[in-house]
Design a protein around this motif. Structure first.
Motif, PDB file in Angstrom:
ATOM      1  N   TYR A 198     105.009  92.932   7.612  1.00  0.00           N
ATOM      2  CA  TYR A 198     105.300  91.789   8.345  1.00  0.00           C
ATOM      3  C   TYR A 198     104.215  91.860   9.468  1.00  0.00           C
ATOM      4  CZ  TYR A 198     108.220  89.454  11.221  1.00  0.00           C
ATOM      5  OH  TYR A 198     109.033  88.465  11.750  1.00  0.00           O
ATOM      6  N   TRP A 243     102.014  89.593   8.139  1.00  0.00           N
ATOM      7  CA  TRP A 243     102.274  87.832   8.064  1.00  0.00           C
ATOM      8  C   TRP A 243     102.657  87.252   9.439  1.00  0.00           C
ATOM      9  CZ3 TRP A 243     103.103  83.757   6.165  1.00  0.00           C
ATOM     10  CH2 TRP A 243     104.347  83.061   6.443  1.00  0.00           C
ATOM     11  N   GLN A 287      99.896  83.667   9.955  1.00  0.00           N
ATOM     12  CA  GLN A 287     100.741  82.439  10.059  1.00  0.00           C
ATOM     13  C   GLN A 287     100.319  81.565  11.524  1.00  0.00           C
ATOM     14  OE1 GLN A 287     104.639  81.799  11.236  1.00  0.00           O
ATOM     15  NE2 GLN A 287     103.682  83.589  12.859  1.00  0.00           N
ATOM     16  N   CYS A 322     107.207  76.253   0.603  1.00  0.00           N
ATOM     17  CA  CYS A 322     107.204  77.210   1.087  1.00  0.00           C
ATOM     18  C   CYS A 322     107.947  77.351   2.268  1.00  0.00           C
ATOM     19  CB  CYS A 322     105.622  77.053   0.399  1.00  0.00           C
ATOM     20  SG  CYS A 322     104.793  78.303  -0.458  1.00  0.00           S
ATOM     21  N   GLY A 324     111.000  77.850   2.997  1.00  0.00           N
ATOM     22  CA  GLY A 324     111.392  79.148   2.261  1.00  0.00           C
ATOM     23  C   GLY A 324     110.806  80.358   3.700  1.00  0.00           C
ATOM     24  N   PHE A 325     110.037  80.524   4.300  1.00  0.00           N
ATOM     25  CA  PHE A 325     109.815  81.598   5.140  1.00  0.00           C
ATOM     26  C   PHE A 325     109.950  80.984   6.706  1.00  0.00           C
ATOM     27  CE2 PHE A 325     105.559  81.431   2.279  1.00  0.00           C
ATOM     28  CZ  PHE A 325     106.077  82.833   1.673  1.00  0.00           C
ATOM     29  N   VAL A 342     108.558  78.392   8.747  1.00  0.00           N
ATOM     30  CA  VAL A 342     107.543  78.182   9.508  1.00  0.00           C
ATOM     31  C   VAL A 342     107.610  76.678   9.261  1.00  0.00           C
ATOM     32  CG1 VAL A 342     105.510  77.470   9.746  1.00  0.00           C
ATOM     33  CG2 VAL A 342     106.417  79.721   8.146  1.00  0.00           C
ATOM     34  N   TYR A 380     102.488  74.709  10.077  1.00  0.00           N
ATOM     35  CA  TYR A 380     101.154  73.908   8.986  1.00  0.00           C
ATOM     36  C   TYR A 380     100.441  73.553   9.802  1.00  0.00           C
ATOM     37  CZ  TYR A 380     100.407  71.969   5.281  1.00  0.00           C
ATOM     38  OH  TYR A 380      99.339  71.516   4.758  1.00  0.00           O
TER      39      TYR A 380
END
Lengths: 122, 244
Positions: free
Chosen positions: B8, B11, B15, B58, B61-62, B64, B69
């Motif tokens: 985690y 990640w 990100q 994505c 789903g995540f 974010v 992004y």
């Protein structure tokens, strides 16, 4: 390669500067496009080294950029997730406008081109 | 620390960096393009549409945010401006074609561009789309980098313009041949020209796949209509702003 990239950046820079200076509402890169096209056409018959070399260089860079043109709209296209509310209520109508608009534009354009194009078939 | 907690942490670190989002964007596009190529350029498998859907899923789903992004993907986005300037090259390479049919091209580009904008505007009014959506739709028939620039200037949403422009290209590529057969247009130059003007790069790729001459005229129409539309739409707004 580098000279080609520099030239394209330069034309965009000049285009953006002209747009801001004169407060034009044409996108800066489009002004850059027109200027570069004019420059290319004006130097069309120059076949000696510096100009011809730069031209080949430009063509290589342009082909690389345009070969993957559609990748370049992905980041901004994903931004539509911020505006889904606009499509939630209007999706079918937007699709209708696109479908009928595209068909009508195609037919009109083809008819106009055929009407004026047939006169100069030499 | 458990294995899961360490993963985690990795990640959370990744990100926040541009690299992850750049890799995801290019990766999604490569896979989508592979699918599109292996389907024999089937219009509905358009690689831009597929990549946008995949990346959006994505992000959702995540959990974010789009800003995060885009902070990474903006390095790809930056290249849109230079790519627009680079559109001068394909026009330059086909300049002999432009000169050979100059009056037909001049008339068809000017009338075609006006007709495309007018039809979109009238249809949008007819079905009662809101103002910002209508503005985002107006330049939809020209190549996406130019369309997004126009949209931004007239107060549309460039993201929405990107989507409707790609959809326009997909529709044009999918139904163009059938529509022009129905309209009994046989002249290959005229057919290609209609593809390029009404459905920009995606239509041009389709025209080129069918016939060489049609492809050349499609590319000419796409390039020149982009320039003309970029001048016409803001000018139209300027004229109309005096009326209201």
């Amino acid at each position: 390669m580098l000279a080609g990239i520099f030239t394209i950046f330069m034309f965009q820079l000049v285009g953006e500067a002209i747009q801001k200076y004169f407060g034009l509402s044409i996108p800066g890169p489009v002004i850059g496009l027109v200027l570069m096209l004019i420059a290319l056409l004006a130097s069309k018959h120059r076949t000696h080294r510096p100009i011809a070399g730069l031209r080949d260089n430009l063509i290589t860079v342009a082909e690389t950029l345009l070969g993957h043109l559609s990748l370049l709209f992905v980041p901004i296209g994903v931004g539509v997730i911020l505006h889904l509310h606009l499509l939630e209520t209007q999706l079918l109508r937007v699709l209708g406008v696109i479908i009928f608009g595209t068909i009508a534009t195609m037919i009109f354009t083809a008819f106009i081109f055929s009407a004026f194009g047939s006169t100069e078939n030499d | 620390m458990t294995e899961q907690a360490r993963l985690y942490e990795v990640w959370v670190y990744l990100q926040a960096e541009p690299l992850f989002w750049l890799t995801l964007t290019i990766g999604a596009y490569l896979v989508a393009d592979k699918l599109y190529q292996s389907s024999g350029l089937f219009p509905l498998l358009n690689p831009v549409a597929l990549s946008i859907v995949f990346v959006s899923l994505c992000l959702t789903g995540f959990g974010v945010e789009y800003e995060r992004y885009f902070n990474g993907a903006k390095f790809i986005h930056f290249l849109l401006g230079p790519a627009t300037v680079a559109l001068a090259i394909p026009i330059y390479q086909r300049w002999d074609t432009v000169l050979r049919a100059k009056s037909a091209i001049l008339i068809s580009i000017s009338l075609g561009a006006v007709i495309a904008i007018t039809i979109t505007y009238l249809l949008a009014m007819m079905v009662g789309l809101d103002e910002v959506t209508t503005k985002s739709l107006l330049p939809r028939n020209v190549t996406a980098p130019i369309a997004m620039g126009i949209s931004e200037i007239i107060g549309g949403i460039p993201s929405l313009t990107a989507i409707v422009t790609v959809v326009t290209g997909i529709i044009g590529a999918a139904v163009g041949s059938f529509v022009l057969d129905m309209a009994r247009v046989k002249n290959m130059a005229a057919r290609g020209f209609a593809f390029g003007l009404a459905s920009h790069g995606i239509g041009t790729a389709r025209a080129l796949a069918k016939n060489r001459q049609a492809g050349v005229f499609a590319a000419v129409a796409m390039g020149l209509s982009g320039i003309v539309t970029a001048m016409l739409i803001p000018f139209g707004f300027y004229l109309l702003s005096d009326v209201f």
